[in-house]
Scaffold this motif. Structure first.
Motif, PDB file in Angstrom:
ATOM      1  N   PRO A 104       0.826  -1.199   0.000  1.00  0.00           N
ATOM      2  CA  PRO A 104       0.000   0.000   0.000  1.00  0.00           C
ATOM      3  C   PRO A 104       0.868   1.260   0.000  1.00  0.00           C
ATOM      4  CG  PRO A 104      -0.731  -1.545   1.689  1.00  0.00           C
ATOM      5  CD  PRO A 104       0.567  -2.060   1.134  1.00  0.00           C
ATOM      6  N   HIS A 105       0.440   2.271  -0.727  1.00  0.00           N
ATOM      7  CA  HIS A 105       1.241   3.488  -0.906  1.00  0.00           C
ATOM      8  C   HIS A 105       1.634   4.136   0.418  1.00  0.00           C
ATOM      9  CE1 HIS A 105       2.894   6.664  -3.362  1.00  0.00           C
ATOM     10  NE2 HIS A 105       2.308   7.555  -2.585  1.00  0.00           N
ATOM     11  N   ARG A 106       0.763   4.135   1.396  1.00  0.00           N
ATOM     12  CA  ARG A 106       1.062   4.784   2.668  1.00  0.00           C
ATOM     13  C   ARG A 106       1.231   3.787   3.813  1.00  0.00           C
ATOM     14  NH1 ARG A 106      -0.868  10.597   2.688  1.00  0.00           N
ATOM     15  NH2 ARG A 106      -1.315  10.917   0.515  1.00  0.00           N
ATOM     16  N   GLY A 107       1.276   2.502   3.507  1.00  0.00           N
ATOM     17  CA  GLY A 107       1.341   1.517   4.574  1.00  0.00           C
ATOM     18  C   GLY A 107       2.476   0.535   4.420  1.00  0.00           C
ATOM     19  N   ARG A 115      15.075  -3.890  -1.788  1.00  0.00           N
ATOM     20  CA  ARG A 115      15.845  -3.212  -0.739  1.00  0.00           C
ATOM     21  C   ARG A 115      17.181  -2.732  -1.289  1.00  0.00           C
ATOM     22  NH1 ARG A 115      16.452  -7.043   4.026  1.00  0.00           N
ATOM     23  NH2 ARG A 115      17.503  -5.272   4.959  1.00  0.00           N
ATOM     24  N   GLN A 116      17.803  -3.530  -2.138  1.00  0.00           N
ATOM     25  CA  GLN A 116      19.080  -3.139  -2.741  1.00  0.00           C
ATOM     26  C   GLN A 116      18.917  -1.891  -3.615  1.00  0.00           C
ATOM     27  OE1 GLN A 116      22.134  -4.622  -2.128  1.00  0.00           O
ATOM     28  NE2 GLN A 116      20.954  -5.664  -0.550  1.00  0.00           N
ATOM     29  N   GLU A 117      17.748  -1.743  -4.236  1.00  0.00           N
ATOM     30  CA  GLU A 117      17.470  -0.587  -5.104  1.00  0.00           C
ATOM     31  C   GLU A 117      16.879   0.584  -4.321  1.00  0.00           C
ATOM     32  OE1 GLU A 117      18.104  -0.237  -8.405  1.00  0.00           O
ATOM     33  OE2 GLU A 117      19.098  -2.178  -8.390  1.00  0.00           O
ATOM     34  N   ASN A 118      16.729   0.432  -3.000  1.00  0.00           N
ATOM     35  CA  ASN A 118      16.158   1.459  -2.119  1.00  0.00           C
ATOM     36  C   ASN A 118      14.707   1.783  -2.473  1.00  0.00           C
ATOM     37  OD1 ASN A 118      16.251   3.208   0.100  1.00  0.00           O
ATOM     38  ND2 ASN A 118      16.725   4.945  -1.217  1.00  0.00           N
ATOM     39  N   ILE A 119      13.972   0.792  -2.983  1.00  0.00           N
ATOM     40  CA  ILE A 119      12.567   0.986  -3.313  1.00  0.00           C
ATOM     41  C   ILE A 119      11.698   0.674  -2.098  1.00  0.00           C
ATOM     42  CG2 ILE A 119      10.680   0.103  -4.758  1.00  0.00           C
ATOM     43  CD1 ILE A 119      12.700   0.074  -7.063  1.00  0.00           C
ATOM     44  N   VAL A 120      12.131  -0.287  -1.287  1.00  0.00           N
ATOM     45  CA  VAL A 120      11.431  -0.601  -0.038  1.00  0.00           C
ATOM     46  C   VAL A 120      12.434  -0.643   1.107  1.00  0.00           C
ATOM     47  CG1 VAL A 120       9.633  -1.966  -1.191  1.00  0.00           C
ATOM     48  CG2 VAL A 120      11.615  -3.132  -0.221  1.00  0.00           C
ATOM     49  N   SER A 121      11.900  -0.490   2.300  1.00  0.00           N
ATOM     50  CA  SER A 121      12.705  -0.688   3.503  1.00  0.00           C
ATOM     51  C   SER A 121      12.022  -1.771   4.336  1.00  0.00           C
ATOM     52  CB  SER A 121      12.853   0.604   4.301  1.00  0.00           C
ATOM     53  OG  SER A 121      11.593   1.061   4.727  1.00  0.00           O
ATOM     54  N   ARG A 122      12.814  -2.461   5.103  1.00  0.00           N
ATOM     55  CA  ARG A 122      12.269  -3.510   5.964  1.00  0.00           C
ATOM     56  C   ARG A 122      11.935  -2.894   7.321  1.00  0.00           C
ATOM     57  NH1 ARG A 122      15.045  -9.363   7.041  1.00  0.00           N
ATOM     58  NH2 ARG A 122      13.436 -10.132   8.444  1.00  0.00           N
ATOM     59  N   VAL A 123      10.720  -3.155   7.771  1.00  0.00           N
ATOM     60  CA  VAL A 123      10.237  -2.640   9.051  1.00  0.00           C
ATOM     61  C   VAL A 123       9.606  -3.797   9.815  1.00  0.00           C
ATOM     62  CG1 VAL A 123       9.864  -0.289   8.174  1.00  0.00           C
ATOM     63  CG2 VAL A 123       8.003  -1.950   8.071  1.00  0.00           C
ATOM     64  N   THR A 153       9.809   3.219   0.202  1.00  0.00           N
ATOM     65  CA  THR A 153      10.600   4.407   0.506  1.00  0.00           C
ATOM     66  C   THR A 153      10.100   5.533  -0.391  1.00  0.00           C
ATOM     67  OG1 THR A 153      12.226   3.904  -1.202  1.00  0.00           O
ATOM     68  CG2 THR A 153      12.652   3.000   1.013  1.00  0.00           C
ATOM     69  N   GLN A 154      10.613   6.714  -0.205  1.00  0.00           N
ATOM     70  CA  GLN A 154      10.244   7.816  -1.095  1.00  0.00           C
ATOM     71  C   GLN A 154      10.678   7.502  -2.524  1.00  0.00           C
ATOM     72  OE1 GLN A 154       8.257  10.461  -0.180  1.00  0.00           O
ATOM     73  NE2 GLN A 154       8.138  10.594  -2.404  1.00  0.00           N
ATOM     74  N   VAL A 155      11.826   6.865  -2.671  1.00  0.00           N
ATOM     75  CA  VAL A 155      12.293   6.446  -4.006  1.00  0.00           C
ATOM     76  C   VAL A 155      11.275   5.495  -4.632  1.00  0.00           C
ATOM     77  CG1 VAL A 155      14.086   5.160  -5.246  1.00  0.00           C
ATOM     78  CG2 VAL A 155      14.730   6.771  -3.455  1.00  0.00           C
ATOM     79  N   LYS A 196       8.011   5.208  -3.873  1.00  0.00           N
ATOM     80  CA  LYS A 196       6.780   5.937  -4.180  1.00  0.00           C
ATOM     81  C   LYS A 196       6.932   6.724  -5.474  1.00  0.00           C
ATOM     82  CE  LYS A 196       5.386   6.344   0.633  1.00  0.00           C
ATOM     83  NZ  LYS A 196       5.179   7.266   1.762  1.00  0.00           N
ATOM     84  N   ASP A 197       8.075   7.376  -5.638  1.00  0.00           N
ATOM     85  CA  ASP A 197       8.330   8.140  -6.863  1.00  0.00           C
ATOM     86  C   ASP A 197       8.384   7.218  -8.071  1.00  0.00           C
ATOM     87  OD1 ASP A 197       8.463  10.417  -5.285  1.00  0.00           O
ATOM     88  OD2 ASP A 197      10.662  10.514  -5.319  1.00  0.00           O
ATOM     89  N   TRP A 198       9.005   6.052  -7.922  1.00  0.00           N
ATOM     90  CA  TRP A 198       9.101   5.091  -9.017  1.00  0.00           C
ATOM     91  C   TRP A 198       7.710   4.608  -9.421  1.00  0.00           C
ATOM     92  CZ3 TRP A 198       7.750  -0.113  -9.029  1.00  0.00           C
ATOM     93  CH2 TRP A 198       8.008  -0.768 -10.247  1.00  0.00           C
ATOM     94  N   LEU A 199       6.883   4.242  -8.424  1.00  0.00           N
ATOM     95  CA  LEU A 199       5.527   3.784  -8.741  1.00  0.00           C
ATOM     96  C   LEU A 199       4.714   4.869  -9.443  1.00  0.00           C
ATOM     97  CD1 LEU A 199       4.427   1.660  -5.660  1.00  0.00           C
ATOM     98  CD2 LEU A 199       4.920   0.869  -7.970  1.00  0.00           C
ATOM     99  N   LYS A 200       4.879   6.099  -8.988  1.00  0.00           N
ATOM    100  CA  LYS A 200       4.158   7.216  -9.608  1.00  0.00           C
ATOM    101  C   LYS A 200       4.549   7.353 -11.081  1.00  0.00           C
ATOM    102  CE  LYS A 200       3.649  10.671  -6.952  1.00  0.00           C
ATOM    103  NZ  LYS A 200       3.903  11.883  -6.157  1.00  0.00           N
ATOM    104  N   ARG A 201       5.864   7.294 -11.354  1.00  0.00           N
ATOM    105  CA  ARG A 201       6.356   7.383 -12.739  1.00  0.00           C
ATOM    106  C   ARG A 201       5.890   6.192 -13.560  1.00  0.00           C
ATOM    107  NH1 ARG A 201      11.097   8.572 -10.222  1.00  0.00           N
ATOM    108  NH2 ARG A 201      11.941   6.543 -10.781  1.00  0.00           N
ATOM    109  N   ASP A 202       5.900   5.010 -12.938  1.00  0.00           N
ATOM    110  CA  ASP A 202       5.541   3.774 -13.633  1.00  0.00           C
ATOM    111  C   ASP A 202       4.059   3.756 -14.034  1.00  0.00           C
ATOM    112  OD1 ASP A 202       6.388   1.076 -14.507  1.00  0.00           O
ATOM    113  OD2 ASP A 202       4.917   0.417 -13.019  1.00  0.00           O
TER     114      ASP A 202
END
Length: 78
Positions: A16-19, A45-53, A66-68, A70-76
């Motif tokens: 989810p975009h905010r979760g 994680r290696q591409e800094n697209i997600v972080s583990r929480v 991550t913000q990266v 979110k930006d990637w999904l928006k562009r995609d």
């Protein structure tokens, strides 16, 4: 970058975009095996697209965009 649900990008779209999403959530969203999910999450994680929480309810590992990411999904989606 990632074109279908069987690749890391498909996994990123299952978060989810905010979760956050646990591996159980991602397994349901993508239909991938846990091994493939783990491999794809590692790549993300290696591409800094997600972080583990940690999931607040289950205390299991979860993934958050991550913000990266979110930006990637928006562009995609354009």
């Amino acid at each position: 970058m990632f074109q279908n649900r069987n690749c890391p990008g498909g996994v990123a779209r299952g978060i989810p975009h905010r979760g956050i999403a646990t591996l159980d959530d991602l397994e349901t969203a993508t239909g991938l095996t846990r091994k493939k999910l783990a491999d794809n999450c590692h790549a993300l994680r290696q591409e800094n697209i997600v972080s583990r929480v940690q999931d607040d309810v289950t205390h299991h590992p979860a993934y958050k965009l991550t913000q990266v990411g979110k930006d990637w999904l928006k562009r995609d989606q354009q």
